[in-house]
Design a protein around this motif. Structure first.
Motif, PDB file in Angstrom:
ATOM      1  N   LEU A  87       0.829  -1.198   0.000  1.00 11.86           N
ATOM      2  CA  LEU A  87       0.000   0.000   0.000  1.00 11.86           C
ATOM      3  C   LEU A  87       0.871   1.258   0.000  1.00 11.86           C
ATOM      4  N   GLN A  88       1.995   1.191   0.696  1.00 16.05           N
ATOM      5  CA  GLN A  88       2.921   2.318   0.727  1.00 16.05           C
ATOM      6  C   GLN A  88       3.455   2.611  -0.677  1.00 16.05           C
ATOM      7  N   LEU A  89       3.704   1.574  -1.438  1.00 17.89           N
ATOM      8  CA  LEU A  89       4.198   1.774  -2.805  1.00 17.89           C
ATOM      9  C   LEU A  89       3.109   2.332  -3.716  1.00 17.89           C
ATOM     10  N   LYS A  90       1.843   2.031  -3.418  1.00 17.39           N
ATOM     11  CA  LYS A  90       0.739   2.660  -4.149  1.00 17.39           C
ATOM     12  C   LYS A  90       0.763   4.171  -3.918  1.00 17.39           C
ATOM     13  N   ILE A  91       1.079   4.554  -2.703  1.00 18.15           N
ATOM     14  CA  ILE A  91       1.175   5.975  -2.367  1.00 18.15           C
ATOM     15  C   ILE A  91       2.359   6.613  -3.087  1.00 18.15           C
ATOM     16  N   VAL A  92       3.474   5.890  -3.156  1.00 19.93           N
ATOM     17  CA  VAL A  92       4.644   6.405  -3.877  1.00 19.93           C
ATOM     18  C   VAL A  92       4.284   6.662  -5.341  1.00 19.93           C
ATOM     19  N   ASP A  93       3.536   5.752  -5.941  1.00 23.06           N
ATOM     20  CA  ASP A  93       3.117   5.949  -7.334  1.00 23.06           C
ATOM     21  C   ASP A  93       2.285   7.228  -7.476  1.00 23.06           C
ATOM     22  N   ALA A  94       1.421   7.470  -6.472  1.00 17.99           N
ATOM     23  CA  ALA A  94       0.582   8.675  -6.505  1.00 17.99           C
ATOM     24  C   ALA A  94       1.429   9.940  -6.360  1.00 17.99           C
ATOM     25  N   VAL A  95       2.460   9.872  -5.529  1.00 20.45           N
ATOM     26  CA  VAL A  95       3.361  11.017  -5.357  1.00 20.45           C
ATOM     27  C   VAL A  95       4.117  11.287  -6.652  1.00 20.45           C
ATOM     28  N   LYS A  96       4.578  10.232  -7.310  1.00 24.43           N
ATOM     29  CA  LYS A  96       5.276  10.397  -8.591  1.00 24.43           C
ATOM     30  C   LYS A  96       4.389  11.116  -9.598  1.00 24.43           C
ATOM     31  N   LYS A  97       3.120  10.725  -9.629  1.00 20.99           N
ATOM     32  CA  LYS A  97       2.185  11.343 -10.567  1.00 20.99           C
ATOM     33  C   LYS A  97       1.906  12.795 -10.186  1.00 20.99           C
ATOM     34  N   GLN A  98       1.725  13.029  -8.881  1.00 23.11           N
ATOM     35  CA  GLN A  98       1.427  14.381  -8.409  1.00 23.11           C
ATOM     36  C   GLN A  98       2.560  15.351  -8.744  1.00 23.11           C
ATOM     37  N   LEU A  99       3.804  14.892  -8.603  1.00 27.29           N
ATOM     38  CA  LEU A  99       4.966  15.749  -8.822  1.00 27.29           C
ATOM     39  C   LEU A  99       5.535  15.644 -10.239  1.00 27.29           C
ATOM     40  N   LYS A 264      -1.132  14.806   2.845  1.00 31.55           N
ATOM     41  CA  LYS A 264      -2.124  13.873   3.392  1.00 31.55           C
ATOM     42  C   LYS A 264      -3.190  13.542   2.347  1.00 31.55           C
ATOM     43  N   LYS A 265      -3.589  14.525   1.572  1.00 31.13           N
ATOM     44  CA  LYS A 265      -4.606  14.282   0.542  1.00 31.13           C
ATOM     45  C   LYS A 265      -4.099  13.299  -0.505  1.00 31.13           C
ATOM     46  N   VAL A 266      -2.845  13.437  -0.906  1.00 32.54           N
ATOM     47  CA  VAL A 266      -2.272  12.499  -1.872  1.00 32.54           C
ATOM     48  C   VAL A 266      -2.277  11.088  -1.296  1.00 32.54           C
ATOM     49  N   VAL A 267      -1.888  10.967  -0.027  1.00 27.67           N
ATOM     50  CA  VAL A 267      -1.844   9.661   0.644  1.00 27.67           C
ATOM     51  C   VAL A 267      -3.239   9.061   0.732  1.00 27.67           C
ATOM     52  N   ASP A 268      -4.196   9.837   1.236  1.00 24.03           N
ATOM     53  CA  ASP A 268      -5.563   9.330   1.406  1.00 24.03           C
ATOM     54  C   ASP A 268      -6.199   8.966   0.072  1.00 24.03           C
ATOM     55  N   ASP A 269      -6.012   9.816  -0.925  1.00 22.85           N
ATOM     56  CA  ASP A 269      -6.605   9.555  -2.242  1.00 22.85           C
ATOM     57  C   ASP A 269      -6.052   8.273  -2.858  1.00 22.85           C
ATOM     58  N   ALA A 270      -4.777   8.010  -2.635  1.00 22.47           N
ATOM     59  CA  ALA A 270      -4.165   6.789  -3.180  1.00 22.47           C
ATOM     60  C   ALA A 270      -4.786   5.549  -2.545  1.00 22.47           C
ATOM     61  N   LEU A 271      -5.014   5.602  -1.226  1.00 20.33           N
ATOM     62  CA  LEU A 271      -5.625   4.467  -0.542  1.00 20.33           C
ATOM     63  C   LEU A 271      -7.077   4.288  -0.980  1.00 20.33           C
ATOM     64  N   VAL A 272      -7.818   5.378  -1.044  1.00 18.82           N
ATOM     65  CA  VAL A 272      -9.219   5.309  -1.469  1.00 18.82           C
ATOM     66  C   VAL A 272      -9.333   4.709  -2.867  1.00 18.82           C
ATOM     67  N   ALA A 273      -8.457   5.114  -3.767  1.00 19.35           N
ATOM     68  CA  ALA A 273      -8.480   4.587  -5.138  1.00 19.35           C
ATOM     69  C   ALA A 273      -8.207   3.083  -5.151  1.00 19.35           C
ATOM     70  N   THR A 274      -7.291   2.638  -4.286  1.00 21.57           N
ATOM     71  CA  THR A 274      -6.973   1.209  -4.202  1.00 21.57           C
ATOM     72  C   THR A 274      -8.166   0.418  -3.674  1.00 21.57           C
TER      73      THR A 274
END
Length: 355
Positions: A87-99, A264-274
Motif C-alpha cells: 500500500l505504501q508503494l501505491k502511495i509512492v506511485d501517486a506522489v510520482k504522478k502528483q509531482l 495527506k490528501k495524496v496519501v488518502d486519495d491513493a488508498l481510497v483509489a486502491t
C-alpha cells in the motif's frame, strides 16, 4: 535506485488497550536522530513534504523488519515486503504522478515501535506504513491516513498452557513488545488488579515470540494478526493458539507529519483509489490468504466484516473511546470473577467496534 538509512532515536509511545505494535531493529542501528548524508529534516525547516521530496528527488519510507505480514524483511536485507508496504508503494506511485517525477527515488529508513513517531515528527521519515494504531494520543503527535487494517489485541500461548483468557495470567510470566500499547495496557491491568503477572518487554515481535517459544514466558500479548504472523513462522505452528477476550479493536494507518494537508490528501486519495478499484482484495489475498515468504506459510486470516466496512467507507478517525472502555470492562469482569470464558463480553465489544 534504492538507498538505505538507519538512524532512529528512542522514545516510548502510548495509548489505551492494545495496539501500537512492534519494534524491530538491532541496537547497533539505534545511534542518533536524523539520516546520514540527508538534507535537513523538513520539520526543522518548516518545508512541506511534497516540496521536500521534489527538491531532494527522493521519498523516505519508514519500514519495520519483523511486523509480519505488514512490513518485514523476508530475505533481501533492507528490502521490506508486506501488505502495508504494498500500500505504501501505491502511495509512492501517486506522489510520482502528483509531482510529475516518474524516476523518483525511494529510500528506506528502519523504524521501531519506539522510534517511528519521532522519526516522522522530525521529518527524517516522510511516510510510515507498518502496524501503527491510530489513536487519540498519537493524533496529537502525527497525522494518520485513512485506515488500512483493523485488529484486536489478544494472547498467543501453547495449546496445553491452560491459558484461555487474561484472568488465567495470574502469577505467570507474559511477554509483550516494548513501545506498544499492549505493553501499557497489560502493565496497568496488572497494577490495578494485583494479578502478580511478571511482564517482560522484548525489543521486537521476533524476540517476544522467541521468549514464548523457549518457555521463558507463558503467553505473548499483541495484535491478533501479528500473533498470527509469529505463529505462522514458528517451528511448529500447530503447537500455538490465539486466545483471550479482545482487549480493543483498533485501526492501523500510515503516519505522516501534522499540518501538511496537501501531502495527506495524496496519501488518502491513493488508498481510497486502491479500495474503490477492488485491488485491495487482491493485495489482502496475497498477504493473508496465500503462502507468504520466507516460509511460504498461509496465515489463513480472512477479511473481517469490520475491515470490509472500513474499505467501503474509508476514514482517518482514531479508535473510539467507548470501544476501549468496553474492552476494559470485559477484562475487569473476567479478572474479578476468575472467568476463563467471557464470550458474552467479547461479543459486546465486537458490536461496539463496528463502524
Amino acid at each position: 535506485m534504492i538507498l538505505i538509512s538507519k538512524k532512529p532515536i528512542a522514545l516510548a509511545t502510548v495509548a489505551i488497550m492494545a495496539l501500537g505494535l512492534a519494534g524491530c531493529n538491532k541496537a547497533s542501528d539505534n545511534k542518533a536522530a536524523g539520516t546520514e548524508g540527508s538534507q535537513p529534516a523538513a520539520a526543522a525547516t518548516g518545508e512541506k513534504t511534497l516540496d521536500k521530496i521534489k527538491k531532494s528527488g527522493e521519498i523516505v519510507l519508514g519500514y519495520r523488519d519483523s511486523s509480519i505480514p505488514f512490513s518485514y524483511i523476508a530475505g533481501t536485507p533492507n528490502q521490506p515486503v508486506g501488505y502495508a508496504h504494498d500500500l505504501q508503494l501505491k502511495i509512492v506511485d501517486a506522489v510520482k504522478k502528483q509531482l510529475n517525477m516518474p524516476d523518483l527515488k525511494v529510500r528506506y529508513n528502519l523504524v521501531t515501535s519506539q522510534t517511528r513517531i519521532p522519526l516522522v515528527q522530525n521529518g527524517t521519515v516522510d511516510l510510515e506504513c507498518g502496524s501503527t494504531t491510530n489513536n487519540e494520543e498519537r493524533q496529537k503527535q502525527v497525522a494518520f491516513s485513512n485506515g488500512f487494517f483493523q485488529i484486536s489485541t489478544r494472547l498467543l500461548t501453547a495449546k496445553d498452557s491452560g491459558i484461555k483468557d487474561f484472568a488465567d495470567l495470574k502469577g505467570k510470566t507474559l511477554v509483550t513488545t516494548a513501545g506498544t500499547t499492549s505493553e501499557r495496557l497489560i502493565k496497568k491491568l496488572n497494577d490495578d488488579k494485583k494479578m502478580g503477572i511478571k511482564i517482560v518487554s522484548a525489543k521486537d515481535h521476533g524476540e517476544s515470540f522467541l521468549m514464548l517459544e523457549s518457555g521463558r514466558a507463558a503467553a505473548f500479548m499483541m495484535d491478533d494478526v501479528l500473533l498470527a504472523g509469529e505463529k505462522a513462522k514458528a517451528k511448529d505452528p500447530d503447537k500455538w493458539v490465539i486466545v483471550g477476550t479482545p482487549q480493543s479493536y483498533e485501526i492501523y494507518g500510515c503516519m505522516m507529519r501534522k499540518g501538511d494537508s496537501e501531502f495527506k490528501k495524496v496519501v488518502d486519495d491513493a488508498l481510497v483509489a486502491t479500495y474503490a478499484s477492488g485491488e485491495i482484495n487482491d493485495i489482502y489475498k496475497k498477504w493473508f490468504m496465500s503462502p507468504i515468504p520466507p516460509k511460504n506459510i498461509n496465515l489463513n486470516f480472512p477479511m473481517s466484516d469490520n475491515l470490509k466496512a472500513l474499505f467501503a467507507n474509508p476514514h482517518d478517525r482514531p479508535q473510539p473511546k467507548h470501544v476501549a472502555n468496553a474492552a476494559a470492562s470485559a477484562t475487569v469482569n473476567a479478572v474479578a470473577t476468575g472467568a476463563s470464558n467471557v464470550a458474552s463480553a467479547s461479543n459486546a465489544i465486537a458490536s461496539a467496534a463496528k463502524p
